[in-house]
Design an enzyme around this catalytic site. Structure first.
Site, PDB file in Angstrom:
ATOM      1  N   LYS A   1       0.890  -1.174   0.000  1.00 23.21           N
ATOM      2  CA  LYS A   1       0.000   0.000   0.000  1.00 23.21           C
ATOM      3  C   LYS A   1       0.920   1.214   0.000  1.00 23.21           C
ATOM      4  O   LYS A   1       1.467   1.597   1.028  1.00 23.21           O
ATOM      5  CB  LYS A   1      -0.870  -0.031   1.257  1.00 23.21           C
TER       6      LYS A   1
ATOM      7  N   GLU B   1       9.558   1.621  10.990  1.00 22.84           N
ATOM      8  CA  GLU B   1      10.651   2.596  10.810  1.00 22.84           C
ATOM      9  C   GLU B   1       9.982   3.970  10.870  1.00 22.84           C
ATOM     10  O   GLU B   1       9.246   4.338   9.963  1.00 22.84           O
ATOM     11  CB  GLU B   1      11.325   2.340   9.456  1.00 22.84           C
TER      12      GLU B   1
ATOM     13  N   CYS C   1      14.306  10.516   6.856  1.00 19.90           N
ATOM     14  CA  CYS C   1      14.262  10.099   8.264  1.00 19.90           C
ATOM     15  C   CYS C   1      15.632  10.274   8.925  1.00 19.90           C
ATOM     16  O   CYS C   1      15.720  10.422  10.136  1.00 19.90           O
ATOM     17  CB  CYS C   1      13.775   8.674   8.387  1.00 19.90           C
TER      18      CYS C   1
ATOM     19  N   GLU D   1      10.499  15.841  15.128  1.00 19.42           N
ATOM     20  CA  GLU D   1      10.985  15.698  13.754  1.00 19.42           C
ATOM     21  C   GLU D   1      10.405  16.832  12.888  1.00 19.42           C
ATOM     22  O   GLU D   1       9.199  17.075  12.907  1.00 19.42           O
ATOM     23  CB  GLU D   1      10.547  14.345  13.186  1.00 19.42           C
TER      24      GLU D   1
HETATM   25  O1  TXE Z   1       2.860   9.798   7.578  1.00 22.27           O
HETATM   26  P1  TXE Z   1       1.922   8.573   7.881  1.00 22.27           P
HETATM   27  P2  TXE Z   1       2.532  11.182   6.886  1.00 22.27           P
HETATM   28  C1  TXE Z   1       6.982  11.493   9.424  1.00 22.27           C
HETATM   29  C2  TXE Z   1       7.318  12.942   9.149  1.00 22.27           C
HETATM   30  C3  TXE Z   1       6.045  13.479   8.609  1.00 22.27           C
HETATM   31  C4  TXE Z   1       5.017  12.697   9.378  1.00 22.27           C
HETATM   32  C5  TXE Z   1       3.659  12.587   8.754  1.00 22.27           C
HETATM   33  O2  TXE Z   1       7.633  13.589  10.358  1.00 22.27           O
HETATM   34  O3  TXE Z   1       5.879  14.839   8.854  1.00 22.27           O
HETATM   35  O4  TXE Z   1       5.585  11.420   9.494  1.00 22.27           O
HETATM   36  O5  TXE Z   1       3.730  12.056   7.441  1.00 22.27           O
HETATM   37  C6  TXE Z   1      -0.266   5.070   5.843  1.00 22.27           C
HETATM   38  N1  TXE Z   1      -2.981   2.414   9.308  1.00 22.27           N
HETATM   39  N2  TXE Z   1       7.442  10.600   8.380  1.00 22.27           N
HETATM   40  O6  TXE Z   1       1.218  11.723   7.380  1.00 22.27           O
HETATM   41  O7  TXE Z   1       0.530   9.014   8.195  1.00 22.27           O
HETATM   42  C7  TXE Z   1      -0.296   6.194   4.842  1.00 22.27           C
HETATM   43  O8  TXE Z   1      -1.364   6.006   3.932  1.00 22.27           O
HETATM   44  C8  TXE Z   1      -2.147   1.971   8.341  1.00 22.27           C
HETATM   45  C9  TXE Z   1       8.640   9.882   8.648  1.00 22.27           C
HETATM   46  O9  TXE Z   1       2.624  11.004   5.434  1.00 22.27           O
HETATM   47  O10 TXE Z   1       2.625   7.772   8.881  1.00 22.27           O
HETATM   48  C10 TXE Z   1       1.084   6.090   4.231  1.00 22.27           C
HETATM   49  O11 TXE Z   1       1.111   5.041   3.265  1.00 22.27           O
HETATM   50  N3  TXE Z   1      -1.516   2.802   7.489  1.00 22.27           N
HETATM   51  C11 TXE Z   1       8.850   8.816   7.707  1.00 22.27           C
HETATM   52  C12 TXE Z   1       1.955   5.686   5.417  1.00 22.27           C
HETATM   53  O12 TXE Z   1       1.059   5.151   6.370  1.00 22.27           O
HETATM   54  C13 TXE Z   1      -1.721   4.132   7.617  1.00 22.27           C
HETATM   55  C14 TXE Z   1       8.402   8.926   6.331  1.00 22.27           C
HETATM   56  C15 TXE Z   1       2.746   6.837   6.054  1.00 22.27           C
HETATM   57  O13 TXE Z   1       1.844   7.818   6.475  1.00 22.27           O
HETATM   58  C16 TXE Z   1      -2.571   4.637   8.621  1.00 22.27           C
HETATM   59  C17 TXE Z   1       7.178   9.686   6.209  1.00 22.27           C
HETATM   60  C18 TXE Z   1      -3.200   3.715   9.493  1.00 22.27           C
HETATM   61  N4  TXE Z   1      -4.014   4.108  10.480  1.00 22.27           N
HETATM   62  C19 TXE Z   1       6.771  10.498   7.196  1.00 22.27           C
HETATM   63  N5  TXE Z   1      -2.566   5.987   8.536  1.00 22.27           N
HETATM   64  C20 TXE Z   1      10.107   8.013   7.871  1.00 22.27           C
HETATM   65  N6  TXE Z   1      10.144   7.119   8.843  1.00 22.27           N
HETATM   66  O14 TXE Z   1      11.035   8.146   7.119  1.00 22.27           O
HETATM   67  C21 TXE Z   1      -1.729   6.321   7.512  1.00 22.27           C
HETATM   68  N7  TXE Z   1      -1.227   5.188   6.948  1.00 22.27           N
END
Ligand code: TXE
Length: 514
Positions: free
Chosen positions: A162, A235, A269, A367
């Protein structure tokens, strides 16, 4: 639901296409297909699986420019970064795991000490988890999911991916690439959608979830997975410190800081999120950083001269902007940038350097995930380590010094999954080394042997070759057996040699009376 997502180019705000938001039926259909494909995929041996992965690598290498364009358009990063940080690491990873998975997952013998002398033998064998669910983010829309799919497949699993709602077209293209190299139907499945789709994947019958994203979503996933005891690898990002000692090569370290903080518009990250510089050199070091930041060319990443592209989405731009505004209110001083870049239509934030920050400010704790580097001074190594460890994250860190033993000593005291010396950010691209960290940075590892081990189940096989002898701990309990076992304890564990030797006679004596 039945809604759609419009994919947008964050540099120009033009629409790139429309995809479905996957509903429960689509997730269930994908998991069903992956289940059907799972048996025959797992039955392939490593060279047979590797053949597909080598073909995929060759295809990605041929298509690199087209892929980079798509990544650049949907994500906003410069073309060079799309190649260097999204495509190159996958080429490396595909080569490494196609070549080495059979060695990394080879049966492992366990030495059993005295039990081995009694004809016992143990080994671990690894077998596939079955179906793996991958939920990926938008910052590295190609390298993160594609790398995890390759590792999953080499370990014998089938996959449901996904991709992020901010990079669905890259996600779908990954699925097509696997089809183009003839991967059997159902082995790699892509379902586009948003958080709701991701949540349904977690609730589905996949054997494990590999998630990369925010801490909040990671916690929700873990909570949901707990209902079925589904294992998760998470992660969740970082607030990575870069410690610059007074004896570092400041010219090199300042270039590293600027690249490490601003590459991918800081949406990394492992990006440099806290720059901790020795007080003796901080003024000079700041000047170098300011000069280098001012020279950066920002704009549409499709132009190969551009060094900082757009931020990937409005949400992230607004988050960064709000965090910088709060930092200013708390007393941070802007050396460079500090606001949106308004000369373009898209989501651009100026590369920003902040000073006059203190370790407990939000900008030093949460972050940012944007092109923002707060800079703080340290007096001695102890203080640098304290500042670095004053964080609820622990993904990576870096230490810059010409004195390697000093740098290694600092590195060993930092609470992080990876600490780089005179280097930063890039080890995600090393397929051989593990990636992940403690605290809120997540659970588990990806890449390298330790990452691969997260993609398999372990089976311990134990053999007793002494088939004619009954075990002494079996039934037939009586006083002699009781004494025999007492003396046996002494023989193995008594603190003095003479006590052990003495107990040997008693073991033999009681042994003859069993
Ligand atoms: O992340 P989300 P977002 C951090 C970074 C950023 C913040 C928010 O600080 O500002 O996260 O980003 C899916 N059940 N990182 O909102 O929501 C979603 O569809 C299952 C750090 O984009 O965590 C997407 O595919 N899945 C990071 C994925 O999760 C769910 C990289 C990431 O989205 C879900 C990105 C749920 N309940 C952002 N809700 C890193 N570790 O490098 C959302 N998703």
């Amino acid at each position: 639901m039945g809604q759609t997502i419009i994919s947008q180019n964050p540099a120009t705000l033009e629409s790139l296409g429309e995809v479905n938001i996957g509903m429960r039926e689509q997730i269930e259909a994908a998991v069903e297909k992956a289940t059907i494909a799972s048996k025959s995929w797992a039955a392939l041996d490593f060279p047979q699986r590797a053949r597909f992965i080598y073909k995929l690598r060759d295809l990605i290498c041929r298509e690199k420019e087209g892929l980079a364009e798509l990544i650049c358009k949907e994500n906003g990063k410069p073309m060079i970064e799309a190649i260097v940080a999204d495509i190159f690491p996958v080429l490396e990873l595909a080569t490494y795991f196609a070549k080495n998975t059979y060695k990394l997952l080879r049966r492992e013998k366990i030495w059993l000490g005295k039990w081995s002398l009694m004809g016992r033998e143990s080994y671990i064998e690894f077998y596939p988890l079955g179906i793996v669910g991958i939920i990926s983010p938008w910052n590295y829309p190609f390298s993160i999911p594609c790398g995890q799919i390759i590792m999953s497949l080499m370990a014998g699993n089938t996959v449901v991916l996904k991709p992020s709602e901010y990079s669905p077209l890259v996600g779908l293209r990954i699925g097509e690439l696997f089809k183009e190299v003839g991967i059997p139907e159902g082995v790699v499945n892509v379902v586009t959608g948003d958080g709701r789709t991701g949540a349904m994947l977690v609730e589905s019958k996949v054997g494990k979830i590999f998630f990369t994203g925010s801490v909040n979503t990671g916690k929700k996933i873990m909570e949901s997975a707990a209902k079925t005891l589904k294992p998760v690898t998470l992660e969740l990002g970082g607030k990575d410190p870069m410690i610059v000692c007074e004896d570092a090569n400041l010219e090199i370290a300042s270039s590293a800081a600027i690249w490490g903080g601003f590459t991918n518009s800081g949406q990394v990250c492992a990006s440099v999120e806290r720059l901790i510089v020795h007080e003796k050199v901080i003024d000079y070091f700041q000047d170098l950083c300011v000069q280098k930041a001012l020279r950066l060319r920002q704009g549409n990443g499709m132009d190969p001269e551009i060094e900082i592209g757009a931020m990937t989405n409005r949400m992230q731009l607004e988050k960064v902007e709000a965090q910088v505004e709060r930092a200013k209110k708390e007393g941070a001083e802007v050396l460079v940038g500090g606001e949106r870049e308004m000369q373009f239509q898209g989501h651009f934030f100026k590369p920003t350097l902040l000073t006059h920050v203190h370790p407990d400010m939000e900008i030093m704790q949460e972050e940012t995930f944007g092109p923002v580097i707060p800079i703080i001074a340290f007096k001695n190594d102890k203080e640098a380590i304290e500042i670095a460890n004053n964080s609820h994250y622990g993904l990576t860190a870096s230490v810059w010094s010409k004195n390697l033993s000093r740098a290694q000593s600092i590195a060993s005291q930092i609470e992080a999954g990876t600490v780089m010396i005179n280097e930063n950010v890039y080890t995600y691209a090393l397929s051989e080394t593990p990636w992940g960290g403690p605290k809120d940075s997540g659970i588990g590892r990806t890449h390298g042997k330790y990452g691969l081990l997260e993609m398999v189940e372990w089976r311990h096989i134990h053999i007793n070759r002494a088939t004619r002898v009954k075990n002494f701990w079996w039934y037939g309990y009586n006083y002699a057996k009781y004494q025999f076992i007492l003396r046996l304890c002494d023989f193995f564990f008594a603190p003095r040699l003479w006590q052990r030797l003495l107990s040997l006679f008693k073991v033999i004596w009681w042994g003859t009376r069993l």
